[in-house]
Design an enzyme around this catalytic site. Structure first.
Site, short mmCIF file in Angstrom:
data_model
loop_
_atom_site.label_atom_id
_atom_site.label_comp_id
_atom_site.label_asym_id
_atom_site.label_seq_id
_atom_site.Cartn_x
_atom_site.Cartn_y
_atom_site.Cartn_z
N PHE A 6 8.84 -54.95 116.11
CA PHE A 6 7.54 -54.20 117.01
C PHE A 6 7.99 -55.64 117.94
O PHE A 6 7.71 -55.72 119.09
CB PHE A 6 6.34 -54.17 116.38
N ARG A 7 8.25 -56.67 116.92
CA ARG A 7 7.66 -57.99 117.12
C ARG A 7 9.18 -58.60 117.87
O ARG A 7 9.19 -59.68 118.45
CB ARG A 7 6.57 -59.18 116.66
N ILE A 43 5.10 -47.23 108.13
CA ILE A 43 5.17 -45.66 107.99
C ILE A 43 5.98 -44.81 107.80
O ILE A 43 5.74 -43.43 108.69
CB ILE A 43 4.15 -45.15 109.80
N ASP A 44 7.22 -45.19 107.48
CA ASP A 44 8.12 -44.21 107.69
C ASP A 44 9.34 -43.13 106.32
O ASP A 44 9.92 -43.04 106.55
CB ASP A 44 9.90 -45.93 108.43
N HIS A 59 -1.04 -48.56 106.77
CA HIS A 59 -0.86 -47.28 108.19
C HIS A 59 -0.59 -46.47 108.49
O HIS A 59 -0.18 -46.57 109.70
CB HIS A 59 0.12 -48.92 109.09
N CYS A 76 -11.54 -31.98 110.91
CA CYS A 76 -11.75 -31.75 110.32
C CYS A 76 -11.16 -32.33 108.99
O CYS A 76 -10.65 -31.89 108.18
CB CYS A 76 -11.30 -30.11 110.10
N CYS A 80 -5.73 -29.11 116.56
CA CYS A 80 -5.98 -28.10 115.22
C CYS A 80 -6.61 -27.14 115.26
O CYS A 80 -7.21 -26.29 116.46
CB CYS A 80 -6.43 -29.29 115.18
N CYS A 102 -9.09 -25.98 114.50
CA CYS A 102 -11.10 -26.35 114.20
C CYS A 102 -11.09 -26.49 116.66
O CYS A 102 -12.24 -27.54 116.50
CB CYS A 102 -11.01 -27.34 113.85
N SER A 116 7.54 -59.56 106.98
CA SER A 116 6.45 -58.96 108.14
C SER A 116 6.35 -60.11 108.95
O SER A 116 6.28 -60.91 108.04
CB SER A 116 5.38 -58.88 107.37
#
Ligand code: NAD
Length: 258
Positions: free
Chosen positions: A39-40, A109-110, A127, A138, A160, A162, A200
């Site tokens: 991202f950076r 997240i991959d 994350h 829910c 969802c 719900c 990181s």
């Protein structure tokens, strides 16, 4: 005292040989060699999307923001689907096979640590994971593929059964951190004998506290990252090299010592 890269790699290899509780902490930089931009870095995703637009409160408050968030995440999803684990992910699996790896704590997240072959129970995802979707009401979990198809069929911001809001099972800015994972990561970091922070920027909190917990509890701390980080002065060793290259060199060094 300044070390050259070979000396630094040898030092880390020796730590790994001498200890059995290695905690690896990874960020977006561990997956750039797999084709997922961080991202950076220059050209990173925050140069094209404004993170302030995607604050969790705004997601909750506005249908328009939710639609834009799903667009952003559609791009992320397809980038992730194309990516394959690289030598840095494979090195973590190798450490596990050698009985050295306590766990990987990842901000990513991959799913690439699991795709490389690391058992799910060895990966603590701080994350979340973009391959799942959660209902914010829910808490039902969905497979991403099913919901992604609905998005692409025209549901801009899916709901969802719900009627709760569906969101990729990742942590947006301002969204509460997953309690169980955070506690587990804190405990494992404090229990590490060797802590390797790889790829990181160490500026995203509370995840970035982990190397500090490890160091304060007496772990040896190595930071492997292309750019400087705010924790470099606290580390025992800083290696400014690509994650895949550095981890392969470290594993070679460990092999030579067994
Ligand atoms: P970041 O983008 O803030 O920093 C990445 C760091 O990795 C940079 O300092 C960069 O210099 C370094 N880097 C880039 N390529 C490298 C390489 N090949 N080898 C070694 N270092 C390299 O990433 P972050 O610290 O993880 O924080 C960003 C947030 O964005 C995290 O919360 C994470 O969840 C999310 N994110 C995840 C992914 C992913 O899942 N792959 C991708 C982008 C962002």
């Amino acid at each position: 005292m300044s070390f050259d890269i070979e000396e630094k790699i040898n030092l880390i290899a020796q730590w790994i040989k001498d200890h059995d509780r290695i905690v690896v902490f990874t960020g977006a930089g561990v997956s750039t060699e797999s084709g997922i931009p961080d991202f950076r870095s220059p050209g990173g995703i925050w140069e094209r999307f404004d993170p302030n637009e995607f604050l969790f409160d705004k997601f909750l408050a506005s249908e328009k923001v939710r639609e834009k968030y799903w667009q952003f995440h559609t791009e992320v999803y397809y980038t992730i689907l194309k990516a394959k684990p690289n030598p840095a992910h494979l090195a973590c699996v190798r450490l596990d096979q050698m009985g050295k790896l306590d766990c990987v704590i990842t901000q990513n997240i991959d799913n690439l640590h699991q795709n490389a072959g690391l058992p799910q129970e060895k990966v603590i995802e701080l994350h979340g994971n973009a391959l799942r979707v959660t209902c914010l009401t829910c808490k039902k979990e969905y497979d991403r593929k099913e919901i992604q198809q609905r998005v692409e069929a025209g549901e801009g911001a899916p709901q969802c059964d719900c009627k709760g809001l569906l969101k990729p099972a990742t942590i947006a800015f301002g969204q509460p951190m997953p309690f169980k994972e955070m506690k587990e990561a804190e405990t494992r970091s404090a229990g590490a004998e060797v802590f390797l922070a790889i790829g990181s920027s160490l500026v995203v909190y509370p995840a970035a506290y982990m190397p500090l917990y490890a160091k304060q509890a007496g772990a040896k701390l190595a930071i492997i990252n292309l750019a400087p980080t705010p924790y470099d002065h606290q580390a025992d060793v800083v290696v400014q090299e690509k994650a895949g290259v550095a981890m392969e060199m470290i594993l070679e060094g460990v092999k030579k010592r067994v």
